[in-house]
Motif scaffolding. Structure first.
Motif, PDB file in Angstrom:
ATOM      1  N   LYS A  38     -33.942  55.611  83.935  1.00  0.00           N
ATOM      2  CA  LYS A  38     -34.904  54.784  83.197  1.00  0.00           C
ATOM      3  C   LYS A  38     -36.272  54.830  83.877  1.00  0.00           C
ATOM      4  O   LYS A  38     -37.311  54.922  83.222  1.00  0.00           O
ATOM      5  CB  LYS A  38     -34.408  53.353  83.104  1.00  0.00           C
ATOM      6  N   LYS A  79     -38.067  58.029  83.036  1.00  0.00           N
ATOM      7  CA  LYS A  79     -38.634  58.003  81.681  1.00  0.00           C
ATOM      8  C   LYS A  79     -39.933  57.210  81.651  1.00  0.00           C
ATOM      9  O   LYS A  79     -40.902  57.601  80.995  1.00  0.00           O
ATOM     10  CB  LYS A  79     -37.629  57.396  80.704  1.00  0.00           C
ATOM     11  N   ILE A  80     -39.956  56.091  82.360  1.00  0.00           N
ATOM     12  CA  ILE A  80     -41.173  55.272  82.408  1.00  0.00           C
ATOM     13  C   ILE A  80     -42.295  56.046  83.070  1.00  0.00           C
ATOM     14  O   ILE A  80     -43.427  56.090  82.574  1.00  0.00           O
ATOM     15  CB  ILE A  80     -40.899  53.950  83.172  1.00  0.00           C
ATOM     16  N   ARG A 136     -43.747  58.820  80.966  1.00  0.00           N
ATOM     17  CA  ARG A 136     -44.660  58.278  79.964  1.00  0.00           C
ATOM     18  C   ARG A 136     -46.001  57.891  80.597  1.00  0.00           C
ATOM     19  O   ARG A 136     -47.058  58.051  79.988  1.00  0.00           O
ATOM     20  CB  ARG A 136     -44.018  57.048  79.300  1.00  0.00           C
ATOM     21  N   LYS A 195     -35.765  46.738  76.448  1.00  0.00           N
ATOM     22  CA  LYS A 195     -36.478  47.698  75.610  1.00  0.00           C
ATOM     23  C   LYS A 195     -37.781  48.064  76.302  1.00  0.00           C
ATOM     24  O   LYS A 195     -38.458  47.211  76.862  1.00  0.00           O
ATOM     25  CB  LYS A 195     -36.785  47.095  74.235  1.00  0.00           C
ATOM     26  N   MET A 196     -38.124  49.326  76.265  1.00  0.00           N
ATOM     27  CA  MET A 196     -39.337  49.782  76.931  1.00  0.00           C
ATOM     28  C   MET A 196     -40.393  50.279  75.934  1.00  0.00           C
ATOM     29  O   MET A 196     -41.387  50.862  76.326  1.00  0.00           O
ATOM     30  CB  MET A 196     -39.006  50.898  77.931  1.00  0.00           C
ATOM     31  N   SER A 197     -40.175  50.036  74.660  1.00  0.00           N
ATOM     32  CA  SER A 197     -41.149  50.486  73.669  1.00  0.00           C
ATOM     33  C   SER A 197     -42.283  49.465  73.564  1.00  0.00           C
ATOM     34  O   SER A 197     -42.118  48.286  73.863  1.00  0.00           O
ATOM     35  CB  SER A 197     -40.478  50.670  72.313  1.00  0.00           C
ATOM     36  N   HIS A 198     -43.436  49.948  73.155  1.00  0.00           N
ATOM     37  CA  HIS A 198     -44.628  49.123  72.948  1.00  0.00           C
ATOM     38  C   HIS A 198     -45.060  48.393  74.215  1.00  0.00           C
ATOM     39  O   HIS A 198     -45.459  47.234  74.163  1.00  0.00           O
ATOM     40  CB  HIS A 198     -44.413  48.122  71.810  1.00  0.00           C
ATOM     41  N   MET A 199     -44.974  49.077  75.350  1.00  0.00           N
ATOM     42  CA  MET A 199     -45.411  48.490  76.610  1.00  0.00           C
ATOM     43  C   MET A 199     -46.822  48.981  76.931  1.00  0.00           C
ATOM     44  O   MET A 199     -47.167  50.118  76.635  1.00  0.00           O
ATOM     45  CB  MET A 199     -44.487  48.910  77.755  1.00  0.00           C
ATOM     46  N   SER A 200     -47.598  48.125  77.544  1.00  0.00           N
ATOM     47  CA  SER A 200     -48.911  48.545  78.002  1.00  0.00           C
ATOM     48  C   SER A 200     -48.741  49.342  79.295  1.00  0.00           C
ATOM     49  O   SER A 200     -47.665  49.368  79.895  1.00  0.00           O
ATOM     50  CB  SER A 200     -49.803  47.332  78.253  1.00  0.00           C
ATOM     51  N   ARG A 212     -45.786  49.141  82.200  1.00  0.00           N
ATOM     52  CA  ARG A 212     -45.012  50.301  82.665  1.00  0.00           C
ATOM     53  C   ARG A 212     -45.057  50.425  84.186  1.00  0.00           C
ATOM     54  O   ARG A 212     -44.056  50.723  84.821  1.00  0.00           O
ATOM     55  CB  ARG A 212     -45.515  51.579  82.016  1.00  0.00           C
TER      56      ARG A 212
END
Length: 73
Positions: free
Chosen positions: A59, A62-63, A66, A14-19, A23
């Motif tokens: 992926k 996407k990172i 963001r 999961k890549m949500s809520h990453m600082s 990232r």
């Protein structure tokens, strides 16, 4: 192979809520995995490896998207 297992594990994370630093680290890890798999792919031409590289690249994009943030028009 250990490399493929690492790649699939990375892809399923999961890549949500990453600082931001998380990232950056994830982007670098994805790049490392893609380049390592690419070296093997050059020798074997295995289509499974290409599919894994495509998943990781998507992926990674996407990172990085963001990380860069939204562009103003």
């Amino acid at each position: 192979m250990e490399l493929i297992e690492r790649a699939l594990e990375f892809e399923s994370r999961k890549m949500s809520h990453m600082s931001t630093s998380d990232r950056v680290a994830a982007s670098r890890e994805a790049k490392e995995l893609i380049l390592a798999i690419n070296e093997i792919y050059k020798e074997t031409k295995d289509t499974k490896l290409m599919d894994i590289m495509k998943l990781l690249t998507e992926k990674k994009r996407k990172i990085e998207k963001r990380l860069k943030g939204a562009t103003d028009i």
